[in-house]
Scaffold this active site. Structure first.
Site, PDB file in Angstrom:
ATOM      1  N   GLY A 222       0.812  -1.200   0.000  1.00 37.47           N
ATOM      2  CA  GLY A 222       0.000   0.000   0.000  1.00 37.47           C
ATOM      3  C   GLY A 222       0.847   1.251   0.000  1.00 37.47           C
ATOM      4  O   GLY A 222       0.330   2.355   0.154  1.00 37.47           O
ATOM      5  N   GLU A 263       5.042  -6.551   0.883  1.00 40.22           N
ATOM      6  CA  GLU A 263       4.711  -6.999  -0.487  1.00 40.22           C
ATOM      7  C   GLU A 263       4.517  -5.808  -1.417  1.00 40.22           C
ATOM      8  O   GLU A 263       3.424  -5.593  -1.938  1.00 40.22           O
ATOM      9  CB  GLU A 263       3.423  -7.815  -0.461  1.00 40.22           C
ATOM     10  CG  GLU A 263       3.455  -9.011   0.461  1.00 40.22           C
ATOM     11  CD  GLU A 263       2.055  -9.447   0.890  1.00 40.22           C
ATOM     12  OE1 GLU A 263       1.070  -8.747   0.574  1.00 40.22           O
ATOM     13  OE2 GLU A 263       1.960 -10.478   1.551  1.00 40.22           O
ATOM     14  N   PRO A 264       5.553  -5.024  -1.644  1.00 39.77           N
ATOM     15  CA  PRO A 264       5.382  -3.839  -2.489  1.00 39.77           C
ATOM     16  C   PRO A 264       5.199  -4.179  -3.957  1.00 39.77           C
ATOM     17  O   PRO A 264       5.908  -5.038  -4.491  1.00 39.77           O
ATOM     18  CB  PRO A 264       6.702  -3.079  -2.279  1.00 39.77           C
ATOM     19  CG  PRO A 264       7.695  -4.151  -1.941  1.00 39.77           C
ATOM     20  CD  PRO A 264       6.934  -5.187  -1.160  1.00 39.77           C
ATOM     21  N   GLY A 265       4.232  -3.545  -4.590  1.00 39.70           N
ATOM     22  CA  GLY A 265       4.057  -3.685  -6.041  1.00 39.70           C
ATOM     23  C   GLY A 265       4.367  -2.349  -6.686  1.00 39.70           C
ATOM     24  O   GLY A 265       5.446  -2.108  -7.225  1.00 39.70           O
ATOM     25  N   TYR A 306      -9.772   3.831 -12.198  1.00 36.05           N
ATOM     26  CA  TYR A 306      -9.489   4.343 -10.850  1.00 36.05           C
ATOM     27  C   TYR A 306      -9.467   5.871 -10.784  1.00 36.05           C
ATOM     28  O   TYR A 306      -9.056   6.426  -9.765  1.00 36.05           O
ATOM     29  CB  TYR A 306      -8.108   3.863 -10.384  1.00 36.05           C
ATOM     30  CG  TYR A 306      -7.888   2.378 -10.356  1.00 36.05           C
ATOM     31  CD1 TYR A 306      -8.659   1.545  -9.550  1.00 36.05           C
ATOM     32  CD2 TYR A 306      -6.874   1.795 -11.109  1.00 36.05           C
ATOM     33  CE1 TYR A 306      -8.420   0.185  -9.517  1.00 36.05           C
ATOM     34  CE2 TYR A 306      -6.630   0.429 -11.079  1.00 36.05           C
ATOM     35  CZ  TYR A 306      -7.416  -0.370 -10.272  1.00 36.05           C
ATOM     36  OH  TYR A 306      -7.171  -1.715 -10.235  1.00 36.05           O
ATOM     37  N   CYS A 332     -13.862   2.499 -28.784  1.00 33.75           N
ATOM     38  CA  CYS A 332     -15.190   2.995 -29.124  1.00 33.75           C
ATOM     39  C   CYS A 332     -16.148   3.011 -27.945  1.00 33.75           C
ATOM     40  O   CYS A 332     -17.183   2.333 -27.943  1.00 33.75           O
ATOM     41  CB  CYS A 332     -15.749   2.214 -30.310  1.00 33.75           C
ATOM     42  SG  CYS A 332     -14.924   2.759 -31.807  1.00 33.75           S
ATOM     43  N   GLU A 333     -15.765   3.687 -26.907  1.00 34.63           N
ATOM     44  CA  GLU A 333     -16.640   4.194 -25.868  1.00 34.63           C
ATOM     45  C   GLU A 333     -15.832   5.262 -25.150  1.00 34.63           C
ATOM     46  O   GLU A 333     -14.684   5.498 -25.518  1.00 34.63           O
ATOM     47  CB  GLU A 333     -17.123   3.088 -24.917  1.00 34.63           C
ATOM     48  CG  GLU A 333     -16.056   2.268 -24.256  1.00 34.63           C
ATOM     49  CD  GLU A 333     -16.678   1.185 -23.386  1.00 34.63           C
ATOM     50  OE1 GLU A 333     -17.061   1.515 -22.260  1.00 34.63           O
ATOM     51  OE2 GLU A 333     -16.777   0.021 -23.831  1.00 34.63           O
ATOM     52  N   TYR A 360       0.437  -1.862 -12.957  1.00 37.18           N
ATOM     53  CA  TYR A 360      -0.954  -2.024 -13.390  1.00 37.18           C
ATOM     54  C   TYR A 360      -1.211  -1.327 -14.733  1.00 37.18           C
ATOM     55  O   TYR A 360      -2.292  -0.807 -14.981  1.00 37.18           O
ATOM     56  CB  TYR A 360      -1.919  -1.533 -12.296  1.00 37.18           C
ATOM     57  CG  TYR A 360      -1.581  -2.117 -10.943  1.00 37.18           C
ATOM     58  CD1 TYR A 360      -1.784  -3.464 -10.688  1.00 37.18           C
ATOM     59  CD2 TYR A 360      -0.997  -1.333  -9.945  1.00 37.18           C
ATOM     60  CE1 TYR A 360      -1.437  -4.019  -9.474  1.00 37.18           C
ATOM     61  CE2 TYR A 360      -0.642  -1.892  -8.716  1.00 37.18           C
ATOM     62  CZ  TYR A 360      -0.865  -3.234  -8.491  1.00 37.18           C
ATOM     63  OH  TYR A 360      -0.509  -3.784  -7.287  1.00 37.18           O
TER      64      TYR A 360
HETATM   65  C1  PLP Z   1      -2.026  -5.813  -4.748  1.00 35.50           C
HETATM   66  C2  PLP Z   1      -1.365  -6.379  -3.560  1.00 35.50           C
HETATM   67  C3  PLP Z   1      -0.129  -5.894  -3.134  1.00 35.50           C
HETATM   68  C4  PLP Z   1       0.577  -4.756  -3.815  1.00 35.50           C
HETATM   69  O1  PLP Z   1      -0.050  -3.524  -3.663  1.00 35.50           O
HETATM   70  P1  PLP Z   1       0.637  -2.195  -4.220  1.00 35.50           P
HETATM   71  O2  PLP Z   1      -0.312  -1.106  -3.884  1.00 35.50           O
HETATM   72  O3  PLP Z   1       0.834  -2.353  -5.681  1.00 35.50           O
HETATM   73  O4  PLP Z   1       1.952  -2.044  -3.540  1.00 35.50           O
HETATM   74  C5  PLP Z   1       0.458  -6.509  -2.047  1.00 35.50           C
HETATM   75  N1  PLP Z   1      -0.132  -7.538  -1.402  1.00 35.50           N
HETATM   76  C6  PLP Z   1      -1.316  -8.025  -1.782  1.00 35.50           C
HETATM   77  C7  PLP Z   1      -1.911  -9.165  -1.045  1.00 35.50           C
HETATM   78  C8  PLP Z   1      -1.984  -7.464  -2.859  1.00 35.50           C
HETATM   79  O5  PLP Z   1      -3.173  -7.956  -3.228  1.00 35.50           O
END
Ligand code: PLP
Length: 401
Positions: A222, A263-265, A306, A332-333, A360
């Protein structure tokens, strides 16, 4: 416009590989990873990259090289991680709404399991007892995150086991002999307030008191990165210091060391990515001026899905007089990337770059309207390398009768 944008390389990439095109900067991913590592040097901490943000094999191998583990939400993500060379012990499976068979398949691959449903825990415990360790996903009911669609901790959320069900959870664990070695929570995305993480951590500590044999506490992710001018990012240095201090204090009471997992994305890959598009038409209507580009929400859905803001650079004419545009795609929307955006004057044929497109972006793309998915390119040490080819018309036909 960001000062760090590699404009020359992006222009060269569009020239060489065409548009629309995703370009990722390897050094930016490394910088972000090192920022996390540095912030948490005071406590044993592991980072599992949430690969649903961007799962290209080259990006996965790059992150593996940096020392990241992998967080996966589907069995195929687990398999992609194994294919990219991640050891099973460095992969964490954090699914939601999956069948027991999927959990068993992940177990058979030897990865860490994060289970988020009492019925599944009960079944797992009844079948395997304590022979295979598990982590339990809790829902702390902490409201946080930039958008309801990406907020996971609220009371109506489908994620995790409610902290109000602790008694029930304990009974299931005791009666089946489950080996619980971790507790997890992930409250949402784009949380800039460090206090939210600390509050979540307090809830995890509270739950941990009921499970004496834990090895780690997983705080999910997050972390927020800046999207628009003036945006604040999560203060990693402050978070690192406060989490470290909180763990040190709790470990005294708990009586054994606990690793911190994250768990950084988005934090790792968002700023590394650009979506390059070419302006097909400039259309003056009675109400507005549209810049229509050769891409659409099928390639970058975040603005439509979003309401996300992505900075746009005009790479072809960066110095022109500013005018106001609505930047739209070719689907086309209603397909709007940006409303009433001030941009250096846009001409047909100009190359535009959408910033923060690493997370994403490609990953949520589709071939809606039978438009093919873009190619992906890695920019590393000043060199451009295609890491996924553009889809072709034949790809659209593949697998059909
Ligand atoms: C999506 C997700 C993340 C990554 O979230 P980010 O906002 O991209 O850092 C981490 N853990 C879990 C379980 C998720 O579903």
């Amino acid at each position: 416009m960001s000062a760090t944008i590699p404009a020359e390389a992006l222009l060269a990439a569009a020239e060489q590989f065409g548009t629309p095109l995703y370009v990722y900067q390897a050094e930016t991913i490394a910088r972000q990873f090192h920022q996390l590592e540095t912030a948490f040097t005071g406590h044993p901490t592991r980072f599992f990259y949430a690969c649903k943000a961007l799962s290209n094999q080259t990006v996965l191998r790059h992150l593996r090289g940096l020392g990241a583990g992998l967080d996966c939400v589907s069995l195929n993500e687990v398999k992609l991680g194994l294919h990219a060379g991640f050891a099973p012990e460095n992969i964490l499976f954090t699914p939601n709404s999956v069948t027991f068979e999927e959990i068993v398949a992940a177990k058979d691959l030897g990865v860490h399991l994060n289970i988020d449903n009492i019925s599944m825990l009960e079944r797992f415990g009844t079948t395997y007892g304590g022979s295979y360790p598990v982590c339990i996903r809790l829902n702390p009911h902490i409201e946080a995150g930039g958008n309801y669609k990406i907020s996971t901790g609220h009371i109506d959320s489908k994620f995790g086991i409610s902290i109000h069900q602790m008694r029930h959870l304990e009974r299931v664990v005791k009666s089946t002999g489950l080996n619980v070695k971790g507790l997890h929570m992930h409250t949402g995305s784009e949380i800039k307030d460090v206090d939210v993480f600390l509050r979540a951590l307090e809830v995890l500590f509270d739950a941990a008191r009921r499970f004496p044999d834990l090895e780690f506490l997983d705080l999910g992710s997050g972390f927020k990165v800046p999207y628009k001018p003036g945006d604040v990012a999560t203060d990693m240095a402050e978070l690192g210091l406060r989490v470290t201090a909180a763990f040190a204090e709790f470990e005294q009471e708990y009586g054994r060391p606990l690793q911190a997992w994250f768990e950084p994305g988005k934090y790792l890959v968002s700023e590394a990515g650009f979506l390059l598009v070419r302006v097909a038409v400039v259309k003056q209507t009675p109400a507005t001026v549209f810049a229509g580009v050769d891409s659409g929400f099928n390639h970058l859905i975040r603005p439509m899905f979003y309401d996300s803001y992505h900075t746009i650079s005009n790479l072809s004419h960066p110095e022109g007089p500013e005018r106001v545009y609505t930047v739209v795609g070719n689907i086309c929307e209603t397909d709007t990337f940006a409303w009433d955006r001030r941009l250096p004057e846009v001409h047909e044929g100009d190359l535009l770059a959408f910033h923060n497109a690493g997370a994403y972006g490609f990953e949520m793309s589709s071939s809606f309207n039978s438009r093919v998915r873009p190619a992906e390119v890695l920019l590393e040490n000043g060199e451009l390398r295609q890491i996924r080819r553009r889809q072709t018309f034949e790809d659209l036909l593949a697998g059909q009768e």
